[in-house]
Each structure stands twice: as structure tokens, then as C-alpha cells.
Design a protein around this motif. Structure first.
Motif, short mmCIF file in Angstrom:
data_model
loop_
_atom_site.label_atom_id
_atom_site.label_comp_id
_atom_site.label_asym_id
_atom_site.label_seq_id
_atom_site.Cartn_x
_atom_site.Cartn_y
_atom_site.Cartn_z
N SER A 63 4.28 6.99 7.67
CA SER A 63 4.59 6.73 6.27
C SER A 63 3.73 5.56 5.78
N GLY A 64 3.95 5.16 4.56
CA GLY A 64 3.17 4.07 3.98
C GLY A 64 3.28 2.79 4.79
N THR A 65 4.45 2.57 5.37
CA THR A 65 4.68 1.36 6.15
C THR A 65 3.75 1.31 7.36
N LEU A 66 3.46 2.48 7.93
CA LEU A 66 2.53 2.53 9.06
C LEU A 66 1.11 2.13 8.60
N ALA A 67 0.72 2.58 7.42
CA ALA A 67 -0.60 2.18 6.91
C ALA A 67 -0.67 0.67 6.70
N MET A 68 0.45 0.08 6.25
CA MET A 68 0.50 -1.38 6.06
C MET A 68 0.36 -2.08 7.41
N ASP A 69 1.14 -1.62 8.40
CA ASP A 69 1.09 -2.21 9.74
C ASP A 69 -0.31 -2.09 10.34
N TYR A 89 9.87 -6.21 -3.47
CA TYR A 89 10.33 -5.79 -2.14
C TYR A 89 9.20 -5.50 -1.17
N PHE A 90 8.18 -4.75 -1.62
CA PHE A 90 7.13 -4.34 -0.69
C PHE A 90 6.13 -5.46 -0.41
N SER A 91 5.97 -6.39 -1.36
CA SER A 91 5.16 -7.57 -1.07
C SER A 91 5.86 -8.42 0.00
N ALA A 92 7.17 -8.50 -0.08
CA ALA A 92 7.94 -9.26 0.91
C ALA A 92 7.78 -8.62 2.29
N ARG A 93 7.78 -7.30 2.33
CA ARG A 93 7.59 -6.58 3.60
C ARG A 93 6.21 -6.93 4.18
N MET A 94 5.20 -6.95 3.32
CA MET A 94 3.85 -7.25 3.78
C MET A 94 3.79 -8.67 4.35
N ILE A 135 -2.35 -7.39 -2.11
CA ILE A 135 -1.81 -7.16 -3.45
C ILE A 135 -1.11 -5.80 -3.47
N THR A 136 0.09 -5.75 -4.06
CA THR A 136 0.79 -4.48 -4.27
C THR A 136 0.44 -4.00 -5.67
N HIS A 137 -0.22 -2.84 -5.77
CA HIS A 137 -0.70 -2.36 -7.07
C HIS A 137 0.48 -2.09 -8.02
N ASP A 139 4.58 -2.45 -7.71
CA ASP A 139 5.71 -2.72 -6.83
C ASP A 139 6.87 -1.80 -7.22
N THR A 140 7.20 -0.91 -6.30
CA THR A 140 8.15 0.15 -6.56
C THR A 140 9.57 -0.38 -6.71
N SER A 141 9.81 -1.62 -6.30
CA SER A 141 11.15 -2.17 -6.45
C SER A 141 11.39 -2.68 -7.87
N VAL A 164 -5.13 -3.64 -0.69
CA VAL A 164 -4.27 -3.19 -1.79
C VAL A 164 -3.26 -2.17 -1.26
N ASP A 165 -1.97 -2.48 -1.45
CA ASP A 165 -0.91 -1.51 -1.21
C ASP A 165 -0.83 -0.63 -2.46
N GLY A 166 -1.39 0.57 -2.33
CA GLY A 166 -1.42 1.49 -3.47
C GLY A 166 -0.35 2.57 -3.39
N THR A 187 -1.96 4.20 1.02
CA THR A 187 -0.82 4.83 0.36
C THR A 187 -0.11 5.77 1.34
N ALA A 188 0.83 6.55 0.81
CA ALA A 188 1.59 7.51 1.61
C ALA A 188 1.61 8.83 0.88
N SER A 189 1.75 9.92 1.64
CA SER A 189 1.61 11.26 1.06
C SER A 189 2.66 11.60 0.00
N GLN A 190 3.85 10.99 0.09
CA GLN A 190 4.96 11.45 -0.75
C GLN A 190 5.04 10.78 -2.11
N LYS A 191 4.09 9.91 -2.42
CA LYS A 191 4.16 9.27 -3.75
C LYS A 191 3.20 10.01 -4.68
N ALA A 192 2.30 9.34 -5.35
CA ALA A 192 1.50 10.02 -6.38
C ALA A 192 0.49 11.02 -5.79
C1 LIG Z 1 7.13 3.47 -0.79
C2 LIG Z 1 6.31 2.22 -0.68
C3 LIG Z 1 5.97 1.65 0.55
C4 LIG Z 1 6.50 2.16 1.84
O1 LIG Z 1 6.11 3.45 2.06
P1 LIG Z 1 6.95 4.35 3.11
O2 LIG Z 1 6.23 5.66 3.02
O3 LIG Z 1 8.34 4.38 2.60
O4 LIG Z 1 6.85 3.69 4.42
C5 LIG Z 1 5.16 0.55 0.55
N1 LIG Z 1 4.71 0.00 -0.58
C6 LIG Z 1 5.01 0.50 -1.78
C7 LIG Z 1 4.47 -0.14 -3.00
C8 LIG Z 1 5.83 1.63 -1.88
O5 LIG Z 1 6.13 2.14 -3.06
#
Ligand SMILES: *Cc1c(COP(=O)(O)O)cnc(C)c1O
Length: 376
Positions: A63-69, A89-94, A135-137, A139-141, A164-166, A187-192
């Protein structure tokens, strides 16, 4: 009742062509059609990302988190100075991931619903130089879209790498990796991107690849760009290859999904239009956006829950056939909801109308003025 409509910030509704490409028994990872799709998918990633020919696209099960890691593991050595532009939220995760890696982490934060600007970033980088900036392009939160061109220029004025977290942006918001001078866009496959969940996707610049090659700190094997690059290069060259089994149904669908968003200007314009029309509908429903003026993303709406309603709102909307998401930012979680509007649903006026109608009914309001505001 028909199947509920999925309008959350990922996973999203799939186009019929993507659904057809995913369906069916899983193929072998060395089937000729999979090799072809893998190569086409990787090449098309460069187009959608606006990346140069010498950049490296990666598509790995996860998932996207794996790309971040993976970005952190391949680019950061313990003791490196990392700056996180913090928008939620996702900047805090980073930042958490960077600390786990032993980086010295600096955070440039803004109030929820706001974002640091280029001037603030320049000032911070002068006061506290960084080796890498994250930078989170979008932030989904919070539904906040940062001024990525401005922030990227501020980073480019220094020697820092830009990651860039896209996730929730790439494929819908403007992401011209080469023009930005970004070193990783993930990025991750399930978003845009418009696929089911299951692929971590990123493109690395030559500078980022060189940084990985110079890193002496160990990198976990599955995350290691150096392990994946020969595998992915083989697929691009039409040769079978194996390191860890790819998510073959998703790989089969990857070029189909990317083809649908390859005209990046038109796709961006479509998301802007859908967001503008939905905002008119929110206004007609007396709903207010969480993001400050000019900061709202085009891929989702974070909306304050109005007076007289509470965090049960998503469940009430679901009773009208549309799934929306609750809040995610811990301190405000029960006070807002999130509505995703990216990918296939932005080509479907009926999806947008059903969403507006379901929210209006859940709020006990007449949907007609909001539907008029939404337009056809
Ligand atoms: C969804 C999302 C993530 C995490 O992606 P997962 O596929 O849930 O691991 C990270 N950053 C942003 C900005 C997101 O929207």
C-alpha cells in the motif's frame, strides 16, 4: 437496493475497463501478457508522473505506506537531517517513520486545515538546513492541498532531496515531477490512480537513485530499491523476472488505469470541475469546508459536521446508499467527515448527484437546491 456507491478517499469506484482487467483468475507473473502489461504500466507511470526518461518507476505489492517506508529506508541514514512539512495525519506518519530510521527530524507545521507556505519553508531551511524534505501533496486527513510548486522551488534552492507523498493526489492533482524537481513521488493504487488497493507506486529521480547507491546503512530486502530495479528493468525490456511475486491481477490492470489518466491536463481539469461543482452543492447545504481559503484539494472534501448532527453522519449517509468517510485527524475526528471525489466517479455526474442527494437526505434537508448548484 443497488450496490452502495463508494465515495471515500480511497479505495474508489473502478471504471468498467479497469474492473474487467482485474477480474478473472490470477495470471502467472511470467505470462507474456503480464510481462507486456508490467512494461507498459511502468512506462506509463513516467507519463502520468511527468517524469524524465532516466527516472525509475516502481510498482510493488503493498500500500502507500510501504512506498513511504521504502523512500525512508533507501534515502535516509541514521543521523540525516529531515524536514517534514506537516499538514496532518500522513505527515505525522512520515515523521514517525523518519524517527524510527534514526533521522534528526524537524517539523514545519500548520494549524489543521492550513499549510506552511513557500516563504515559511525557505526561512526554516535557512535556519535549520535539511538533507531531505518530505511534503504531503494532499493531506487526506484534512483535505488540504499544499502549494507544491512553491514549496518545491524552496527546496530546490537548497541541496536537499524532495520526497512527495502523492497518495490522494498523483493522477488527479497536477504532478509534474520533472518541472517540480522532485526526487520521489509516491502513491498507492487505490487513490486517484483508479485501481483496487494492493500496489505501492513511486518514481525515483536519478539523484534519488544515486543517493540509494551511496547509502551504506542496511535496507530491508523487500524495500530495497537496488533489489527491485533489475527486476523492473527486465519487465520494461519485456523479459520475465522474479524477486517477490507481483500482484498479477493488478499489474494486468495497471496500464489500463494509467491509460485512462494519461491526458494529465484534461484529467486534472475534470477533477477541478467536479470539486468546484461539489463545493457549490456543499454551500447550498450550508456545509463548510475544513481547509482554509484556496487550500481545498480537488480529490476530496473535508466537511465540518453541522450543528445538530454528529459523528454518526457517515452511517446516516450510508443508509441512503453512499459510503463517505469519517474524520481522521485525532483531535478533530468526531467533528468532520470526508467525501472522496477522484477517478472514475468524476466522469459520472450521476455519482456526484447521488452523493449530494444522500448527504442532503441524511441531514434532513431538501436536496433540490444542492442538486441545482451541482449542475449537470
Ligand atoms: C492513503 C494515504 C496514505 C497511506 O496509504 P495506504 O495505501 O493506506 O497505506 C499515505 N499518505 C496519504 C496522503 C494518503 O492519502
Amino acid at each position: 437496493m443497488t450496490r452502495p456507491l463508494l465515495m471515500i478517499p480511497g479505495p474508489i469506484e473502478l471504471s468498467p475497463a479497469v474492473q474487467a482487467a482485474v477480474d478473472g483468475p490470477p495470471p502467472s507473473h511470467v505470462a507474456p501478457a503480464v510481462i507486456q502489461a508490467f512494461g507498459d504500466g511502468l512506462r506509463r507511470m513516467r507519463t502520468v508522473w511527468g517524469a524524465t526518461d532516466d527516472s525509475a518507476p516502481f510498482a510493488v505489492a503493498g500500500s502507500g505506506t510501504l512506498a513511504m517506508d521504502a523512500a525512508v529506508a533507501n534515502l535516509v541514514a541514521p543521523g540525516d537531517r529531515a524536514l517534514v512539512v506537516h499538514t496532518g495525519y500522513f505527515s505525522a506518519r512520515m515523521a514517525d517513520m523518519l524517527r524510527r530510521r534514526g533521522a534528526v527530524v524537524d517539523v514545519l507545521a500548520a494549524e489543521p486545515g492550513h499549510a506552511p507556505d513557500a516563504e515559511a519553508l525557505t526561512a526554516r531551511l535557512e535556519a535549520t538546513p535539511a538533507d531531505l524534505v518530505f511534503i504531503t501533496h494532499v493531506d487526506t486527513s484534512t483535505g488540504v492541498l499544499v502549494d507544491l510548486p512553491g514549496l518545491a522551488a524552496a527546496v530546490r534552492a537548497t541541496d536537499a532531496l524532495l520526497i512527495v507523498d502523492g497518495v490522494c493526489a498523483t493522477g488527479a492533482e497536477r504532478t509534474d515531477m520533472a518541472a517540480l524537481g522532485a526526487d520521489v513521488v509516491l502513491t498507492a493504487s487505490q487513490k486517484a490512480i483508479g485501481l483496487p488497493p494492493g500496489l505501492a507506486l513511486w518514481v525515483a529521480s536519478p539523484r534519488a537513485l544515486a543517493r540509494r547507491d551511496a547509502l551504506t546503512a542496511p535496507v530491508p530486502m523487500f524495500l530495497d530499491w537496488q533489489v527491485w530495479r533489475p527486476i523492473l528493468t527486465a519487465y520494461e525490456e519485456g523479459r520475465p523476472s522474479y524477486f517477490a511475486t507481483p500482484a498479477t491481477p493488478l499489474i494486468r490492470a495497471l496500464p489500463v488505469a494509467l491509460d485512462e489518466i494519461a491526458d494529465v491536463d484534461a484529467v486534472h481539469a475534470r477533477h477541478v470541475d467536479a470539486a468546484r461543482r461539489l463545493r457549490a452543492a456543499w454551500t447550498a447545504l450550508d456545509l463548510r469546508l475544513l481547509p482554509g481559503d484556496g487550500l481545498a484539494a480537488h480529490t476530496l472534501s473535508a466537511l465540518w459536521i453541522p450543528e445538530g448532527h454528529d459523528a454518526t453522519l457517515p452511517a446516516k449517509v450510508a443508509a441512503h446508499g453512499v459510503i463517505i468517510a469519517g474524520g481522521l485527524l485525532p483531535e478533530l475526528r468526531s467533528r468532520y467527515v470526508r467525501v472522496g471525489h477522484m477517478g472514475y466517479s468524476t466522469t459520472r455526474p450521476d455519482h456526484l448527484a447521488r452523493t449530494v442527494e444522500a448527504i442532503a437526505h441524511a441531514l434532513g434537508r431538501d436536496p433540490r437546491p444542492a442538486l441545482d448548484a451541482l449542475g449537470g
